[in-house]
Design a protein around this motif. Structure first.
Motif: not given
Length: 499
Positions: A294-298, A442-453, A467-475
């Protein structure tokens, strides 16, 4: 026998530096391994012989007065943060600078269009893009403008650009030119890091409810030295540069980290801050045992954006109203040009929407205004320009500036210049992650960043980074928050194991 550590941290960028500082302060032994020959990661500060410093990677403390954790770190370390003075942003169309009323009308329409796409309800299909809404015939983007939005994240499309703080945009009844409106909307691709056609409409604006926005400040001396001071603020942290990790292995009592030089380091835990762009390229054998499917897919499906910066410096400023203009936004001179690998440098610049920050103005964050222009390049122009020699790009951009700004006298050639290449940098392979992209099912969502962490190996291997922060991604804020999060989690795990 080689020394073993409580935690081995992979990467000396923002998240790694913060995690190391936090864990060492709690009494844990920490080793930081960095593949580059410097500390900072995607924080890179350019300097000239006059000791002027301009950030070519992360550059702003966004939401300085609104709670960004970088503010507290800067204050603790005695780093001055500079809030730029307000200065006008001028928009250039194909025929020259637009009237203030016309530019205000365009900005207001874009602000209204952005507001209308935020978390639309009912939710559109996952295949719908932000472009499909912004450029639809009924979009507010093409309507007669009204009063601007009070939302600081949408009031000014260039609010994340250097030397262009938010300016008040008055109500206007000027008609909106559709070609100019689309050109201005394309500047959104700069902070987004991707084409509007790839950004998900369903999740548009999702992060704006939690991201830091409003006031921007620049750390004096640049972000690179800022990260160095964070990491070196604890004299118990061991730092090893030029250590490219070749594999991470779980052992019975911890984790083993191997490098391309043949060194082996052991720890009870490990925190990986390897950027997502690099994670995408690692062989399956890099982690042993391998990452969950699952993580590899994300990792494979989550998008890394493109954002490059082009800097030119002159002996003296020659551009119009340089003292009071914070930025110049250049809209395309042609709406019909299709850019591709065969396009000339002149065609690339003329067909792109560009935002150029002016460090010769009163809004300069340098100790004194300097004749330096810094241009932000979105995905399309960035990828095409990077196929050309840097000096050719700088020269072509100089000619573009002279043509578009149309000075009255002779203009000297630039005396210095730089073009970033984060896209090809083997230790970044892109800028930062982008907002959620379109997807077929519908496989992509902000939950991806949560899963990466999410940690694996019973918590012994953790992941940090923007990339592991769902609320503050990209900063930078996301990188800091993730570093603090993992330091706290790993610290608790280490304490429990000692009981």
């Amino acid at each position: 026998m080689s020394k073993s550590y409580d935690t081995v941290i992979i990467g000396a960028g923002w998240s790694g530096a913060v995690a190391a500082k936090q864990l060492s302060s709690a009494g844990h032994s920490v080793l930081v391994l960095e593949a580059r020959d410097r500390i900072g990661g995607r924080a890179r500060t350019w300097s000239d012989k006059d000791k002027n410093t301009i950030d070519l990677g992360c550059s702003w403390i966004h939401g300085y007065k609104e709670g960004n954790p970088a503010k507290g770190l800067a204050q603790d370390l005695g780093i001055k943060a500079i809030l730029p003075k307000a200065a006008e942003g001028v928009v250039y169309g194909p025929d020259g600078p637009l009237l203030s009323s016309q530019a205000a009308s365009l900005r207001s329409s874009l602000s209204s269009a952005q507001a209308s796409t935020k978390l639309p309800h009912p939710s559109p299909p996952s295949t719908a893009s932000l472009a499909s809404a912004l450029f639809s015939p009924s979009s507010p983007l093409f309507s007669t403008s009204s009063a601007p939005s009070s939302d600081p994240s949408t009031t000014n499309v260039s609010s994340t650009s250097p030397a262009n703080p938010s300016e008040s945009t008055p109500s206007s009844i000027t008609s909106v030119d559709e070609t100019l409106a689309e050109g201005l909307a394309r500047t959104l691709e700069i902070p987004l890091g991707l084409k509007l056609e790839k950004a998900s409409l369903k999740w548009s604006g999702w992060e704006s409810t939690t991201s830091f926005a409003g006031s921007d400040a620049a750390p004096e001396g640049g972000y690179q030295s800022f990260v160095e001071k964070v990491l070196k603020s604890s004299d118990t942290v061991e730092i090893k540069l030029n250590q490219k990790v070749s594999g991470i292995k779980e052992t019975s009592d911890g984790v083993e980290v191997n490098t391309s030089k043949g060194e082996k380091y052991t720890g009870r835990t490990v925190i990986s801050t390897i950027p997502l762009g690099v994670l995408k390229t690692l062989p399956s054998s890099f982690f042993e045992p391998g990452l969950p499917q699952k993580l590899q897919g994300i990792i494979k499906g989550t998008n890394v954006g493109t954002l490059e910066k082009l800097l030119v410096k002159y002996d003296k400023p020659w551009w119009p109203n340089y003292e009071n203009t914070g930025s110049y936004t250049f809209l395309p001179t042609s709406s019909t040009t299709e850019l591709n690998e065969t396009s000339t440098l002149d065609e690339i610049f003329n067909a792109s929407s560009l935002v150029t920050a002016n460090f010769a103005s009163i809004s300069s964050t340098l100790s004194s205004p300097q004749p330096i222009l810094l241009t932000y390049l979105s995905e399309t122009p960035a990828k095409l320009l990077l196929a050309h020699p840097k000096q050719d790009v700088i020269q072509a951009f100089h000619q573009f500036l002279v043509k578009r700004l149309n000075p009255s006298g002779e203009v000297d050639e630039p005396v210095d210049g730089e073009l970033t290449d984060w896209l090809k940098d083997e230790y970044s392979l892109g800028a930062t992650t982008t907002p959620t992209i379109i997807s077929e099912n519908d496989e992509r969502s902000p939950m991806d960043f949560k899963e990466l962490g999410r940690p694996i190996w019973s918590g012994k291997l953790g992941f940090a980074g923007e990339h592991t922060e769902m609320e503050h991604r990209g900063s930078v804020a996301g990188a800091i928050v993730s570093g603090l999060r993992e330091a706290d989690r790993v610290g608790r795990l280490l304490d429990l194991s000692k009981e």
